[in-house]
Design a protein around this motif. Structure first.
Motif, PDB file in Angstrom:
ATOM      1  N   PRO A 146       1.027  -1.261   0.348  1.00 16.06           N
ATOM      2  CA  PRO A 146      -0.200  -0.036   0.145  1.00 16.06           C
ATOM      3  C   PRO A 146       1.421   1.041   0.416  1.00 16.06           C
ATOM      4  N   ALA A 147       0.340   2.370  -0.791  1.00 15.10           N
ATOM      5  CA  ALA A 147       0.677   3.952  -0.332  1.00 15.10           C
ATOM      6  C   ALA A 147       0.525   3.894   1.022  1.00 15.10           C
ATOM      7  N   THR A 148       1.740   4.697   1.522  1.00 17.64           N
ATOM      8  CA  THR A 148       1.858   5.702   3.272  1.00 17.64           C
ATOM      9  C   THR A 148       1.825   6.547   3.265  1.00 17.64           C
ATOM     10  N   MET A 149       1.117   7.136   3.725  1.00 14.00           N
ATOM     11  CA  MET A 149       1.664   9.209   3.720  1.00 14.00           C
ATOM     12  C   MET A 149       2.654   9.424   3.577  1.00 14.00           C
ATOM     13  N   TRP A 150       3.837   9.292   4.195  1.00 10.82           N
ATOM     14  CA  TRP A 150       5.025   9.518   4.698  1.00 10.82           C
ATOM     15  C   TRP A 150       5.488   9.502   3.156  1.00 10.82           C
ATOM     16  N   SER A 151       5.641   7.989   2.594  1.00 14.65           N
ATOM     17  CA  SER A 151       6.469   7.399   1.448  1.00 14.65           C
ATOM     18  C   SER A 151       5.951   8.417   0.751  1.00 14.65           C
ATOM     19  N   THR A 152       4.191   9.297   0.630  1.00  9.44           N
ATOM     20  CA  THR A 152       3.891   9.727  -0.775  1.00  9.44           C
ATOM     21  C   THR A 152       4.317  11.350  -0.300  1.00  9.44           C
ATOM     22  N   ILE A 153       5.054  12.253   0.798  1.00  8.87           N
ATOM     23  CA  ILE A 153       5.204  13.081   0.581  1.00  8.87           C
ATOM     24  C   ILE A 153       6.735  12.913   0.582  1.00  8.87           C
ATOM     25  N   SER A 154       7.179  12.103   0.726  1.00  8.11           N
ATOM     26  CA  SER A 154       9.014  11.809   0.618  1.00  8.11           C
ATOM     27  C   SER A 154       9.798  10.439   0.752  1.00  8.11           C
ATOM     28  N   SER A 155       9.285   9.675  -0.738  1.00 11.43           N
ATOM     29  CA  SER A 155       9.802   8.213  -0.973  1.00 11.43           C
ATOM     30  C   SER A 155      11.143   8.400  -0.101  1.00 11.43           C
ATOM     31  N   SER A 156      12.026   9.015  -1.074  1.00 11.94           N
ATOM     32  CA  SER A 156      13.713   9.213  -0.632  1.00 11.94           C
ATOM     33  C   SER A 156      13.586   8.766   0.658  1.00 11.94           C
ATOM     34  N   GLU A 157      13.119   9.994   1.725  1.00 12.26           N
ATOM     35  CA  GLU A 157      13.116  10.079   3.151  1.00 12.26           C
ATOM     36  C   GLU A 157      12.983   9.441   3.917  1.00 12.26           C
ATOM     37  N   TYR A 158      11.589   8.827   3.335  1.00 13.00           N
ATOM     38  CA  TYR A 158      10.268   8.259   4.317  1.00 13.00           C
ATOM     39  C   TYR A 158      10.197   6.698   3.748  1.00 13.00           C
ATOM     40  N   GLY A 159      10.897   5.590   3.546  1.00 15.37           N
ATOM     41  CA  GLY A 159      10.265   4.253   2.801  1.00 15.37           C
ATOM     42  C   GLY A 159       8.989   3.505   3.811  1.00 15.37           C
ATOM     43  N   PHE A 160       9.134   2.703   2.769  1.00 12.69           N
ATOM     44  CA  PHE A 160       8.163   1.039   3.071  1.00 12.69           C
ATOM     45  C   PHE A 160       8.523   0.482   4.352  1.00 12.69           C
ATOM     46  N   TYR A 161      10.274   0.679   4.475  1.00 11.59           N
ATOM     47  CA  TYR A 161       9.953  -0.444   5.680  1.00 11.59           C
ATOM     48  C   TYR A 161      10.311   0.187   6.258  1.00 11.59           C
ATOM     49  N   SER A 162      11.159   1.188   6.366  1.00 11.81           N
ATOM     50  CA  SER A 162      12.016   2.003   7.915  1.00 11.81           C
ATOM     51  C   SER A 162      11.966   2.058   8.919  1.00 11.81           C
ATOM     52  N   ASN A 163      13.517   0.789   8.954  1.00 12.76           N
ATOM     53  CA  ASN A 163      13.642   0.323  10.088  1.00 12.76           C
ATOM     54  C   ASN A 163      14.313   0.925  11.181  1.00 12.76           C
ATOM     55  N   VAL A 164      14.653   0.820  12.366  1.00 15.19           N
ATOM     56  CA  VAL A 164      15.139   1.461  13.217  1.00 15.19           C
ATOM     57  C   VAL A 164      16.653   1.115  12.414  1.00 15.19           C
ATOM     58  N   ASN A 165      17.903   2.147  11.978  1.00 14.01           N
ATOM     59  CA  ASN A 165      19.017   0.894  11.634  1.00 14.01           C
ATOM     60  C   ASN A 165      20.181   2.472  11.502  1.00 14.01           C
ATOM     61  N   PRO A 166      20.998   2.456  12.328  1.00 12.24           N
ATOM     62  CA  PRO A 166      22.505   3.349  12.783  1.00 12.24           C
ATOM     63  C   PRO A 166      22.589   3.576  11.830  1.00 12.24           C
ATOM     64  N   GLN A 167      22.810   3.093  10.898  1.00 12.02           N
ATOM     65  CA  GLN A 167      23.737   2.565   9.884  1.00 12.02           C
ATOM     66  C   GLN A 167      23.355   3.860   8.491  1.00 12.02           C
ATOM     67  N   VAL A 168      22.311   3.087   8.556  1.00 14.64           N
ATOM     68  CA  VAL A 168      21.709   4.260   7.123  1.00 14.64           C
ATOM     69  C   VAL A 168      20.878   5.535   7.712  1.00 14.64           C
ATOM     70  N   ASP A 169      21.386   6.055   6.904  1.00 13.01           N
ATOM     71  CA  ASP A 169      21.166   8.281   7.713  1.00 13.01           C
ATOM     72  C   ASP A 169      20.478   8.427   6.673  1.00 13.01           C
TER      73      ASP A 169
END
Ligand SMILES: Nc1nc2c(c(=O)[nH]1)N[C@H]1C(S)=C(S)[C@@H](COP(=O)(O)O)O[C@H]1N2
Ligand SMILES: [Mo]
Length: 321
Positions: free
Chosen positions: A255-278
């Protein structure tokens, strides 16, 4: 979506600690009155605000001393209910609680439908009676690099999904926040693609860590924290934990998500907490725990790797952010 929306979405004031807020916390800490949430609430200036008066007070007076499985002390009831991201009310974290005082969380109905054999509309009472909510103390790590430890009361989403019985074609779950622009003034702001929507892969959604929270601090779920009922996915950035959910849909496509609709490069579908991906605009290596002075290292999957890392076997987490 335009740059205008991007810069509007996460303001720099949210990355830089709010001075007034921090100094009050530091003062309380220095005064040595952090022991119990009830004592803290009694001396906090916010106690006389309209929001504080209508909130249910925490039922468990010892809860301020509780810790998560890593030994982190839970944040105070006051922190958790007065520092909120809930854009349907306002983009101002401290402004959410006063507006939420007028939001009706009861009665609350949730519709579960789509690729399921037993589609059904539930009342919150039905769900609480059937699934017996329990306490879950989880870390919440916002994509903006602050965090809290919150004692939720909730039940595994898996219990509800098993009851509605997804068809073999179902692969994703979509969640939607209530639309009530008269009570949620932010929904009149056409800069955002309302309603707030989120999604999980079905196997993620079935993980035992994922809960539907119906309460917090031993009491009912305050409106500013997503009452009547909200999703909590503790190994993902906070925006995945969608508040005030009224629709849950099973789908065969992501599904589309609100934040990935606003900016897919910043707020991806997975968005797992990850200290190695800024984040493109800031580091995710460390975080500011509300109530603490020193920054902490951010943990892979927010410290839940043992329970969830297998869900991403063989995936490149840099591209599947
Ligand atoms: N519907 C809705 N859900 C939402 C949000 C929102 O603005 N609207 N904000 C998200 C973000 S960015 C965070 S960090 C968490 C904050 O939850 P809390 O205020 O209960 O700590 O809620 C998430 N869920
Ligand atoms: Mo967030």
């Amino acid at each position: 979506m335009s740059e205008k929306i991007n810069s509007l979405a996460i303001k720099s004031s949210e990355i830089t600690p709010k001075q007034g807020y921090l100094s009050r916390r530091d003062f309380i800490k220095a005064a040595g009155v952090m022991a119990g949430s009830v004592a803290l609430a009694a001396c906090a200036p916010q106690n006389s605000s309209p929001a504080a008066q209508v909130l249910s007070t925490p039922q468990d007076a010892t809860i301020g001393k509780k810790v998560d499985e890593l030994g982190n002390t839970v944040n105070s009831f006051d922190d958790i209910t007065h520092y909120n991201n809930f854009y349907e009310f306002t983009e101002d974290k401290a402004g959410v609680a006063p507006l939420a005082a007028k939001f009706k969380t009861s009665p609350w109905d949730v519709e579960v439908y789509g690729m399921v054999n037993n589609a059904k509309k539930y009342t919150l009472e039905d769900l609480i009676k059937k699934f017996q909510p329990e306490e879950r103390i989880y870390r919440l790590r916002c994509v903006e690099a602050w965090s809290m430890v919150i004692p939720w009361v909730g039940f595994p989403l898996a219990k509800l999904l098993k009851e509605v019985d997804p068809t073999s074609a179902a692969k994703y779950v979509r969640f939607e926040t209530v639309t009530r622009p008269d009570e949620l003034p932010g929904e009149k702001n056409s800069m955002y693609p309302w309603p707030y929507q989120e999604g999980l892969r079905l196997d993620e959604a079935m993980n035992d860590l994922v809960i539907l929270a119906t309460g917090m601090y031993g009491g009912e779920l305050p409106a500013q924290n997503g009452g009547g009922m909200r999703l909590v996915v503790p190994w993902k950035y906070g925006f995945k934990s969608i508040k005030s959910v009224v629709k849950i849909e099973l789908l065969d496509q992501q599904p589309a998500t609100m934040w990935s609709t606003i900016s897919s490069s910043e707020y991806g579908f997975y968005s797992n907490v990850n200290p190695q991906v800024d984040h493109p605009r800031w580091s995710q290596a460390t975080e500011r725990r509300i109530g603490e002075l020193q920054r902490r290292d951010t943990l892979m999957f927010n410290g839940y790797a043992e329970q969830v890392a297998h869900l991403y076997d063989g995936m490149d987490l840099k591209t599947n952010y």
